[in-house]
Design an enzyme around this catalytic site. Structure first.
Site: not given
Length: 160
Positions: A95-97
């Site tokens: 995940h990232c933002y």
């Protein structure tokens, strides 16, 4: 509610929306044992909320800015980590933002290397599961990972 997209049997791509409890429920419901966070902030709240053992939550401090080389530099090691965890029968959430650029770039790289497929094919595979918008500097990096070689008189991609 937390959302992530299943890219293949073992890899999920998502964002981070600040709801650690929802993220925890998601990883529990999907039997995810490893999380890779590609964000430019402290992940202690995520790590604490998820309660994963040491080594099951990896953080690469990575900005979306074109000057950030952290993710491209880490991709081979992250790929090796993912392959090792998958080989142990584990599922991995990246995940990232927003779940659209950094995490998608790693998912594309994972597919390129694990399936020895060209960038565009891997991108299409990820896009078929999730809306993505990979930043240009990650696209340039990914596109340069693929070369071609002849195997039994056929041109085959070779991903490095």
């Amino acid at each position: 509610m937390y959302e992530a997209s299943q890219i293949d049997e073992h890899v999920f791509v998502g964002g981070y929306y600040g709801d650690n409890e929802a993220m925890l429920r998601f990883i529990e419901n999907h039997a995810i044992a490893s999380v890779i966070s590609l964000i430019d902030s402290d992940v202690a709240p995520i790590r604490h909320a998820l309660g994963l053992p040491v080594g099951d939550h990896i953080h690469v401090y990575c900005e979306a800015a074109p000057t950030c080389a952290a993710l491209p530099n880490a991709m081979p090691a992250l790929y090796d980590y993912m392959v090792r965890r998958i080989g142990e029968g584990k599922r991995v959430l990246v995940h990232c933002y927003a779940g659209a650029s950094r995490s998608a770039a790693l998912a594309v790289y994972y597919l390129m290397r694990s399936r020895q497929m060209p960038y565009q094919d891997a991108l299409n595979a990820v896009q078929s599961k999730r809306r993505v918008a990979i930043n240009d500097h990650f696209v340039r990096f990914l596109a340069t990972r693929c070369s071609y070689r002849f195997v039994n008189d056929e041109l085959k991609p070779q991903i490095v």
